[in-house]
Design a protein around this motif. Sequence first.
Motif, PDB file in Angstrom:
ATOM      1  N   VAL A  66       0.836  -1.212   0.000  1.00  0.00           N
ATOM      2  CA  VAL A  66       0.000   0.000   0.000  1.00  0.00           C
ATOM      3  C   VAL A  66       0.869   1.260   0.000  1.00  0.00           C
ATOM      4  N   VAL A  67       1.829   1.329   0.895  1.00  0.00           N
ATOM      5  CA  VAL A  67       2.687   2.518   0.928  1.00  0.00           C
ATOM      6  C   VAL A  67       3.582   2.565  -0.307  1.00  0.00           C
ATOM      7  N   GLY A  68       3.968   1.394  -0.817  1.00  0.00           N
ATOM      8  CA  GLY A  68       4.772   1.362  -2.032  1.00  0.00           C
ATOM      9  C   GLY A  68       4.007   1.833  -3.250  1.00  0.00           C
ATOM     10  N   ALA A  69       2.690   1.545  -3.327  1.00  0.00           N
ATOM     11  CA  ALA A  69       1.877   2.006  -4.453  1.00  0.00           C
ATOM     12  C   ALA A  69       1.826   3.527  -4.503  1.00  0.00           C
ATOM     13  N   ARG A  70       1.694   4.161  -3.351  1.00  0.00           N
ATOM     14  CA  ARG A  70       1.686   5.627  -3.307  1.00  0.00           C
ATOM     15  C   ARG A  70       3.042   6.196  -3.758  1.00  0.00           C
ATOM     16  N   SER A  71       4.107   5.638  -3.240  1.00  0.00           N
ATOM     17  CA  SER A  71       5.433   6.139  -3.592  1.00  0.00           C
ATOM     18  C   SER A  71       5.744   5.937  -5.067  1.00  0.00           C
ATOM     19  N   LEU A  72       5.359   4.792  -5.616  1.00  0.00           N
ATOM     20  CA  LEU A  72       5.604   4.517  -7.031  1.00  0.00           C
ATOM     21  C   LEU A  72       4.852   5.507  -7.911  1.00  0.00           C
ATOM     22  N   ALA A  73       3.591   5.752  -7.594  1.00  0.00           N
ATOM     23  CA  ALA A  73       2.815   6.724  -8.371  1.00  0.00           C
ATOM     24  C   ALA A  73       3.419   8.116  -8.283  1.00  0.00           C
ATOM     25  N   THR A  74       3.908   8.479  -7.108  1.00  0.00           N
ATOM     26  CA  THR A  74       4.557   9.786  -6.950  1.00  0.00           C
ATOM     27  C   THR A  74       5.767   9.900  -7.860  1.00  0.00           C
ATOM     28  N   VAL A  75       6.599   8.878  -7.898  1.00  0.00           N
ATOM     29  CA  VAL A  75       7.798   8.903  -8.723  1.00  0.00           C
ATOM     30  C   VAL A  75       7.439   9.001 -10.204  1.00  0.00           C
ATOM     31  N   MET A 119      -8.122  -4.498   0.041  1.00  0.00           N
ATOM     32  CA  MET A 119      -6.771  -4.217  -0.432  1.00  0.00           C
ATOM     33  C   MET A 119      -6.745  -3.631  -1.847  1.00  0.00           C
ATOM     34  N   PRO A 120      -7.484  -4.172  -2.826  1.00  0.00           N
ATOM     35  CA  PRO A 120      -7.413  -3.577  -4.174  1.00  0.00           C
ATOM     36  C   PRO A 120      -7.828  -2.108  -4.192  1.00  0.00           C
ATOM     37  N   VAL A 121      -8.876  -1.762  -3.451  1.00  0.00           N
ATOM     38  CA  VAL A 121      -9.339  -0.373  -3.427  1.00  0.00           C
ATOM     39  C   VAL A 121      -8.317   0.517  -2.724  1.00  0.00           C
ATOM     40  N   LEU A 122      -7.759   0.052  -1.620  1.00  0.00           N
ATOM     41  CA  LEU A 122      -6.751   0.838  -0.915  1.00  0.00           C
ATOM     42  C   LEU A 122      -5.518   1.062  -1.788  1.00  0.00           C
ATOM     43  N   LEU A 123      -5.155   0.064  -2.571  1.00  0.00           N
ATOM     44  CA  LEU A 123      -4.000   0.220  -3.458  1.00  0.00           C
ATOM     45  C   LEU A 123      -4.257   1.305  -4.511  1.00  0.00           C
ATOM     46  N   VAL A 124      -5.457   1.301  -5.085  1.00  0.00           N
ATOM     47  CA  VAL A 124      -5.799   2.295  -6.112  1.00  0.00           C
ATOM     48  C   VAL A 124      -5.837   3.703  -5.517  1.00  0.00           C
ATOM     49  N   LEU A 125      -6.518   3.852  -4.390  1.00  0.00           N
ATOM     50  CA  LEU A 125      -6.617   5.172  -3.766  1.00  0.00           C
ATOM     51  C   LEU A 125      -5.254   5.669  -3.290  1.00  0.00           C
ATOM     52  N   SER A 126      -4.423   4.764  -2.810  1.00  0.00           N
ATOM     53  CA  SER A 126      -3.087   5.153  -2.390  1.00  0.00           C
ATOM     54  C   SER A 126      -2.272   5.645  -3.583  1.00  0.00           C
ATOM     55  N   ALA A 127      -2.390   4.961  -4.716  1.00  0.00           N
ATOM     56  CA  ALA A 127      -1.675   5.380  -5.923  1.00  0.00           C
ATOM     57  C   ALA A 127      -2.170   6.736  -6.418  1.00  0.00           C
ATOM     58  N   LEU A 128      -3.479   6.964  -6.383  1.00  0.00           N
ATOM     59  CA  LEU A 128      -4.026   8.263  -6.795  1.00  0.00           C
ATOM     60  C   LEU A 128      -3.527   9.378  -5.880  1.00  0.00           C
TER      61      LEU A 128
END
Length: 417
Positions: A66-75, A119-128
């Motif tokens: 989850v935290v990695g999805a946010r960081s990856l989208a940021t990069v 988990m799938p929804v949290l991953l998407v929202l974290s990436a956004l």
Amino acid sequence: MIEQTHASESERIPTPAPRTGPLRHPRFRWLLAARTTSILGNAVAPIALAFAVLDLTGSVADLGLVVGARSLATVLVLVFGGVLADRLPRDILLVGTSLAAAVLQAAVATLVLTGSAAMPVLLVLSALGGAVAAVSLPASAAMVPETVPKGELRSANAVLRLGLNAGSIVGASAGAGIVALIGPGWGLAVDAAGFLLAALLFSRMRLPRGRAGTVGEVRSSVVAELRDGWREFAGRRWVWIVVVQFTVLNAAFVGATTVLGPVAADESFGRAAWGLVVAAQTAGLALGAVLALRWRPRRALGIGVALMAVTALPVATLGVAPALPSLLVAFALGGVALEVFAIAWDQSLQGHIPPAALSRVYSYDMIGSFAAIPLGETLVGPVAHAVGITPTLLGCAAVIVLATVVAASTKAVWRVR
């Protein structure tokens, strides 16, 4: 060229009396209020999100995803965020990103509070959320030269970071209490409210619209602007050396503290105490900002780079002595070192990079600094499962020291004044 660009920025801002400092400027006060407000709520979010995922699945690996999805989208989005921030009025851009962040955090809070999080929804929202942050980060970092004269950049950055650190202290402490007493969902709701208020405050800045790259020009293509920004970044050896240092350092430090820190807290001193540990680091950051206001060494950047070795101390302490007193001291010392560096870094970039390209240079800086964070966040969980938490934390500390020694041994870093 660079000096002329900075002079044109300063001419639009009345020079204050020496004793009044950056707070004399209304635009700087609005910037300080907006960024402090957003960080006040945002300091709650990592704590709340971490324990929300642990409550949902109980898996360290899931938390890392989850935290990695946010960081990856940021990069991935950062480089385009830098172009937008150099093209558009930065205050208006930050109003939009604050509103978007408020909506996303409110959605996550609603899912957690209603028990419908998956988990799938949290991953998407974290990436956004990471994508929105990628637009706001270079814009907010590059705004300081638009609010104060060049001669006040160091004091303005110190005051700004002092406000951000104070907000983080309050937010982290309150966030830990909220999570422990009434659950992580309400912590995420506080973050959403903070972004809403920040949007209102950013709207009050009303920056001048004559900045290069925003009005009255025929703009280059996005690719050409990215190339111009890259030339400003890569043409200064001290810039990319420090960024490479932080590529390695951030992967080790963030992976260790964001993913393994909450696990160590759950296994030893408790969730509420973990909030105090995070607050101790922020208190160290605040102390570092106060130190930077009074201490102005000629080679501030080189000193700051070398001090980053101290950030290995809290990571190692988590591995060998995960008791509250030792962690409070270690994280506070790490915070002091980090802040002394950060203020010197901002001052160096803002003093040597043309304002019209500053957001793009910040975006390249952030891409490099953040690039390996998703890898670190994603890998520390499985590595800890395989070899244990303590060896993983000690390995991360060793990586931090090695990266710092290499960067601090470079002459170009010490030549910057």
